[in-house]
Write a protein that holds these residues in place. Structure first.
Motif, PDB file in Angstrom:
ATOM      1  N   MET A 190      67.493  65.312  98.348  1.00 18.38           N
ATOM      2  CA  MET A 190      66.289  64.954  97.603  1.00 18.38           C
ATOM      3  C   MET A 190      65.338  66.130  97.480  1.00 18.38           C
ATOM      4  N   GLU A 191      64.568  66.104  96.406  1.00 17.28           N
ATOM      5  CA  GLU A 191      63.495  67.059  96.173  1.00 17.28           C
ATOM      6  C   GLU A 191      62.209  66.242  96.218  1.00 17.28           C
ATOM      7  N   ALA A 192      61.387  66.514  97.246  1.00 19.38           N
ATOM      8  CA  ALA A 192      60.206  65.684  97.458  1.00 19.38           C
ATOM      9  C   ALA A 192      59.122  66.489  98.164  1.00 19.38           C
ATOM     10  N   THR A 193      57.913  65.973  98.081  1.00 16.47           N
ATOM     11  CA  THR A 193      56.842  66.556  98.886  1.00 16.47           C
ATOM     12  C   THR A 193      57.086  66.134 100.335  1.00 16.47           C
ATOM     13  N   GLN A 212      66.943  48.939  99.207  1.00 17.82           N
ATOM     14  CA  GLN A 212      65.621  48.753  98.581  1.00 17.82           C
ATOM     15  C   GLN A 212      64.738  49.983  98.791  1.00 17.82           C
ATOM     16  N   ILE A 213      64.772  50.524 100.001  1.00 17.25           N
ATOM     17  CA  ILE A 213      63.953  51.702 100.295  1.00 17.25           C
ATOM     18  C   ILE A 213      64.459  52.906  99.513  1.00 17.25           C
ATOM     19  N   ILE A 214      65.761  53.133  99.524  1.00 15.69           N
ATOM     20  CA  ILE A 214      66.327  54.269  98.790  1.00 15.69           C
ATOM     21  C   ILE A 214      65.997  54.161  97.299  1.00 15.69           C
ATOM     22  N   THR A 215      66.065  52.970  96.756  1.00 15.12           N
ATOM     23  CA  THR A 215      65.758  52.759  95.339  1.00 15.12           C
ATOM     24  C   THR A 215      64.310  53.115  95.027  1.00 15.12           C
ATOM     25  N   ARG A 216      63.375  52.784  95.924  1.00 21.20           N
ATOM     26  CA  ARG A 216      61.959  53.111  95.702  1.00 21.20           C
ATOM     27  C   ARG A 216      61.734  54.617  95.586  1.00 21.20           C
ATOM     28  N   TYR A 217      62.583  55.404  96.237  1.00 22.40           N
ATOM     29  CA  TYR A 217      62.441  56.858  96.210  1.00 22.40           C
ATOM     30  C   TYR A 217      63.466  57.507  95.273  1.00 22.40           C
ATOM     31  N   GLY A 218      64.053  56.722  94.394  1.00 20.50           N
ATOM     32  CA  GLY A 218      65.104  57.193  93.496  1.00 20.50           C
ATOM     33  C   GLY A 218      64.723  58.369  92.619  1.00 20.50           C
ATOM     34  N   ASN A 219      63.457  58.468  92.227  1.00 20.41           N
ATOM     35  CA  ASN A 219      63.039  59.596  91.380  1.00 20.41           C
ATOM     36  C   ASN A 219      63.120  60.929  92.111  1.00 20.41           C
ATOM     37  N   SER A 220      63.118  60.911  93.426  1.00 21.62           N
ATOM     38  CA  SER A 220      63.187  62.136  94.222  1.00 21.62           C
ATOM     39  C   SER A 220      64.607  62.473  94.661  1.00 21.62           C
ATOM     40  N   TYR A 269      58.794  62.480 101.560  1.00 22.11           N
ATOM     41  CA  TYR A 269      59.916  62.425 102.490  1.00 22.11           C
ATOM     42  C   TYR A 269      59.514  61.699 103.773  1.00 22.11           C
ATOM     43  N   GLY A 270      58.345  62.026 104.313  1.00 16.49           N
ATOM     44  CA  GLY A 270      57.890  61.396 105.551  1.00 16.49           C
ATOM     45  C   GLY A 270      57.742  59.890 105.429  1.00 16.49           C
ATOM     46  N   LYS A 271      57.233  59.425 104.285  1.00 19.06           N
ATOM     47  CA  LYS A 271      57.088  57.987 104.060  1.00 19.06           C
ATOM     48  C   LYS A 271      58.453  57.307 104.004  1.00 19.06           C
ATOM     49  N   MET A 272      59.395  57.917 103.275  1.00 16.58           N
ATOM     50  CA  MET A 272      60.728  57.322 103.186  1.00 16.58           C
ATOM     51  C   MET A 272      61.389  57.271 104.567  1.00 16.58           C
ATOM     52  N   SER A 314      60.013  57.228 107.512  1.00 20.03           N
ATOM     53  CA  SER A 314      59.332  56.234 108.336  1.00 20.03           C
ATOM     54  C   SER A 314      59.787  54.815 107.997  1.00 20.03           C
ATOM     55  N   GLU A 315      59.889  54.528 106.703  1.00 17.97           N
ATOM     56  CA  GLU A 315      60.346  53.195 106.276  1.00 17.97           C
ATOM     57  C   GLU A 315      61.777  52.929 106.747  1.00 17.97           C
ATOM     58  N   LEU A 316      62.647  53.929 106.598  1.00 17.36           N
ATOM     59  CA  LEU A 316      64.043  53.751 107.025  1.00 17.36           C
ATOM     60  C   LEU A 316      64.136  53.606 108.537  1.00 17.36           C
ATOM     61  N   ASN A 317      63.371  54.402 109.279  1.00 11.99           N
ATOM     62  CA  ASN A 317      63.395  54.315 110.739  1.00 11.99           C
ATOM     63  C   ASN A 317      62.832  53.005 111.267  1.00 11.99           C
ATOM     64  N   SER A 318      62.043  52.308 110.448  1.00  8.37           N
ATOM     65  CA  SER A 318      61.478  51.034 110.891  1.00  8.37           C
ATOM     66  C   SER A 318      62.524  49.917 110.911  1.00  8.37           C
ATOM     67  N   ILE A 319      63.688  50.163 110.315  1.00  7.63           N
ATOM     68  CA  ILE A 319      64.769  49.174 110.310  1.00  7.63           C
ATOM     69  C   ILE A 319      65.587  49.376 111.581  1.00  7.63           C
ATOM     70  N   ASP A 320      65.667  48.341 112.410  1.00  7.94           N
ATOM     71  CA  ASP A 320      66.445  48.422 113.641  1.00  7.94           C
ATOM     72  C   ASP A 320      67.907  48.722 113.304  1.00  7.94           C
ATOM     73  N   GLY A 321      68.476  49.732 113.964  1.00 13.88           N
ATOM     74  CA  GLY A 321      69.871  50.085 113.725  1.00 13.88           C
ATOM     75  C   GLY A 321      70.078  51.177 112.689  1.00 13.88           C
ATOM     76  N   VAL A 322      68.990  51.724 112.133  1.00 11.69           N
ATOM     77  CA  VAL A 322      69.103  52.814 111.168  1.00 11.69           C
ATOM     78  C   VAL A 322      68.596  54.095 111.835  1.00 11.69           C
TER      79      VAL A 322
END
Length: 92
Positions: free
Chosen positions: A53-56, A24-32, A60-63, A65-73
Motif C-alpha cells: 500500500m501507498e499511504a500516509t 471490511q477493513i481492507i475494503t475501507r482502505y482500498g484506495n491506498s 496506515y496506522g489507523k488500518m 489498529s483496526e486490524l489488530n483490534s480483531i482477536d486472532g489477527v
C-alpha cells in the motif's frame, strides 16, 4: 502530504469466522492498496494475506489498529519512506 510504501503481512487465525471483518477493513482502505495477495484455501484454519500500500503514516496506522483490534489477527509490516509519490510504471 507524503505517502510511504508499506508491505503488510496479515495472519488470520480462525479464518472462516474472521475473514468477513478483515475484508471490511481492507475494503475501507482500498484506495491506498496497490496489491493484495492471499491464500484462500478453505482447508486452512489460518489465512495469510499480504498487502502493498501507498499511504500516509496516519492512514496506515489507523488500518493497522483496526486490524489488530480483531482477536486472532496479527499484523507485521515493512515501511519504506518516500520523498516522492511512488510510480508503478513510468513512460519514456
Amino acid at each position: 502530504m507524503q505517502q510511504d510504501i508499506y508491505i503488510v503481512g496479515l495472519i488470520v487465525d480462525e479464518r472462516g469466522s474472521k475473514a468477513p471483518e478483515v475484508q471490511q477493513i481492507i475494503t475501507r482502505y482500498g484506495n491506498s492498496i496497490l496489491c493484495r495477495n492471499g491464500i484462500p484455501s478453505p482447508s486452512r484454519e489460518r489465512g495469510i494475506i499480504t498487502l502493498t500500500m501507498e499511504a500516509t503514516p496516519e492512514e496506515y496506522g489507523k488500518m493497522k489498529s483496526e486490524l489488530n483490534s480483531i482477536d486472532g489477527v496479527t499484523v507485521e509490516s515493512i515501511h519504506f519512506s518516500q520523498q516522492e509519490t511512488f510510480q508503478v510504471c513510468k513512460s519514456n
